[in-house]
Design an enzyme around this catalytic site. Structure first.
Site, short mmCIF file in Angstrom:
data_model
loop_
_atom_site.label_atom_id
_atom_site.label_comp_id
_atom_site.label_asym_id
_atom_site.label_seq_id
_atom_site.Cartn_x
_atom_site.Cartn_y
_atom_site.Cartn_z
N LYS A 55 0.84 -1.20 0.00
CA LYS A 55 0.00 0.00 0.00
C LYS A 55 0.87 1.24 0.00
O LYS A 55 0.62 2.20 -0.74
CB LYS A 55 -0.93 0.01 1.22
N GLN A 99 -4.97 -1.82 9.56
CA GLN A 99 -4.87 -3.14 8.95
C GLN A 99 -5.43 -4.21 9.88
O GLN A 99 -5.11 -4.25 11.08
CB GLN A 99 -3.38 -3.43 8.62
N ASP A 122 -11.46 2.36 3.89
CA ASP A 122 -11.77 0.93 3.76
C ASP A 122 -13.29 0.71 3.64
O ASP A 122 -13.72 -0.37 3.25
CB ASP A 122 -11.31 0.18 5.02
N1 GUN Z 1 -7.05 -7.19 6.02
C1 GUN Z 1 -7.34 -7.92 4.90
N2 GUN Z 1 -7.92 -7.13 3.97
C2 GUN Z 1 -7.99 -5.88 4.50
C3 GUN Z 1 -8.48 -4.64 4.00
O1 GUN Z 1 -9.00 -4.51 2.88
N3 GUN Z 1 -8.37 -3.59 4.86
C4 GUN Z 1 -7.85 -3.70 6.10
N4 GUN Z 1 -7.80 -2.61 6.87
N5 GUN Z 1 -7.38 -4.84 6.60
C5 GUN Z 1 -7.46 -5.93 5.79
#
Ligand code: GUN
Length: 296
Positions: A55, A99, A122
Site C-alpha cells: 500500500k 490493517q 476501507d
Molecule cells: N485485512 C485484509 N484485507 C484488509 C483490507 O482490505 N483492509 C484492512 N484494513 N485490513 C485488511
C-alpha cells in the site's frame, strides 16, 4: 470451452493507477497538496506487513503522500483509539486504514467504529456499510470494488445473470453480494451467497454464470463445480510450500489449472483480484481528498 480469457488484474490495476497518477499531476501543476493516505499496523503479522508495504509503495507510485504508523503488538486498545482520534482530527490526513486482523486483546469493531466515516477509506465503519446497503454515496470496500471494476473493465455481462458468491466475510463476500444485486449498470445479478453451512454447495455453484470465490480455502473450487462458460473470480491468496527454488507458490481458492478450461473468463492468482484491491484503496483515498462523499 478451451478459449478462456484471463482477466488481467495486474494490467487493469495499472491502468487505474495511471488514471489516478494523472489526476495527481494536475494537482501538482495547480500548486495544490497531494492526497495523504495513512496505514496503521499493529504487530508483526507477515501477511499484514506485506500488504501494508505494498500500500505504501503503490501510494507513492501514484504521487500520494503516504505514512505508516507501526504500533507494537502490545499496544493497548486505549492507545490505539488515541492514535485514531489523532488521525481523525489531522487536517493533513485524507484517509486512513487500520490493517486487520488486530491482536486478540483489541476489540476490532470498537476500533472500526472509532474511525471518522469521512476518512474511512476501507468503508468498514457501520455508517459507511449502512450507506452502501442503501445505495448512498460511500467508500465501497476495496476488494469488492476491485472485483466490480474487474468485471466492468473485462466487459462481463452481468444483467440478469446468476452470481454465486462463496464466503460471507464483512470484508468481501457480504458486501460483494450486495453490490452485484444492485439495480445499476454492471450489476443487476440474481445473487446467491454460500457459506460454511450451505448445503449442496456444488449444485449451487453449477448454476453460477458468475462465480466469486472468497472462502479462504486453497483450491476449494474444482472443475466439477463450474458450469461451462462461467466467469470465475478468485479472491483467495494462499502460500503453499513446494519444491521450487522459492520454496512456495501462491494459489487461490480455485483449482485454476483444472477449472480454467470450463470458463469463458477467469482471474488468475496472483495477478487477478489482488492488485485491484490496492488500486481501489487509492481510488477511495482520492474520493476522500476531493470530499466527494462527506463535505466536512
Ligand atoms: N485485512 C485484509 N484485507 C484488509 C483490507 O482490505 N483492509 C484492512 N484494513 N485490513 C485488511
Amino acid at each position: 470451452m478451451n478459449n478462456y480469457e484471463i482477466i488481467d488484474g495486474k494490467q487493469i490495476a495499472s491502468q487505474i493507477k495511471q488514471e489516478i497518477a494523472a489526476e495527481v499531476v494536475k494537482l501538482l501543476d495547480a500548486g495544490q497538496r497531494v492526497p495523504h493516505l495513512v496505514a496503521v499496523i499493529v504487530g508483526e503479522d507477515g501477511a499484514s506487513l506485506s500488504y501494508v508495504a505494498s500500500k505504501e509503495k503503490q501510494s507513492k507510485e501514484v504521487g500520494f503522500f503516504s505514512s505508516v504508523y507501526r504500533l507494537s503488538e502490545a499496544v493497548s486498545e486505549k492507545e490505539l483509539l488515541q492514535t485514531i482520534d489523532f488521525l481523525n482530527s489531522d487536517p493533513e490526513v485524507d484517509g486512513f486504514i487500520v490493517q486487520l486482523p488486530l491482536p486478540k486483546h483489541i476489540d476490532e469493531q470498537k476500533i472500526i467504529n472509532a474511525i471518522k466515516p469521512s476518512k474511512d477509506i476501507d468503508g468498514f465503519n457501520p455508517s459507511n456499510v449502512g450507506r452502501m446497503m442503501l445505495g448512498l454515496p460511500t467508500y465501497v470496500p476495496a476488494t469488492p470494488l476491485g472485483i466490480k471494476t474487474l468485471l466492468e473493465r473485462a466487459n462481463v455481462d452481468t444483467k440478469g445473470k446468476h452470481c454465486v458468491v462463496l464466503g460471507r466475510s464483512n470484508i468481501v463476500g457480504t458486501p460483494v453480494s450486495i453490490l452485484m444485486s444492485r439495480n445499476e449498470d454492471h450489476a443487476n445479478c440474481t445473487v446467491t451467497l454460500c457459506h460454511s453451512k450451505t448445503e449442496n454447495i456444488k449444485d449451487i455453484c453449477l448454476q453460477a454464470d458468475i462465480l466469486i470465490v472468497a472462502i479462504g480455502k486453497p483450491a476449494f473450487v474444482t472443475a466439477d463445480m463450474v458450469k461451462e462458460g462461467a466467469v470465475v473470480v478468485d479472491v483467495g491468496i494462499h502460500r503453499i510450500s513446494d519444491s521450487s527454488e522459492k520454496g512456495y507458490k501462491i494459489v487461490g481458492d480455485v483449482d485454476f489449472e483444472h477449472v480454467k478450461d470450463k470458463c469463458s473468463k477467469i482471474t488468475p492468482v496472483p495477478g487477478g483480484v489482488g492488485p485491484m484491491t490496492i488500486a481501489s484503496l487509492l481510488f477511495n483515498t482520492f474520493k476522500a481528498y476531493r470530499k466527494d462523499i462527506y463535505k466536512d
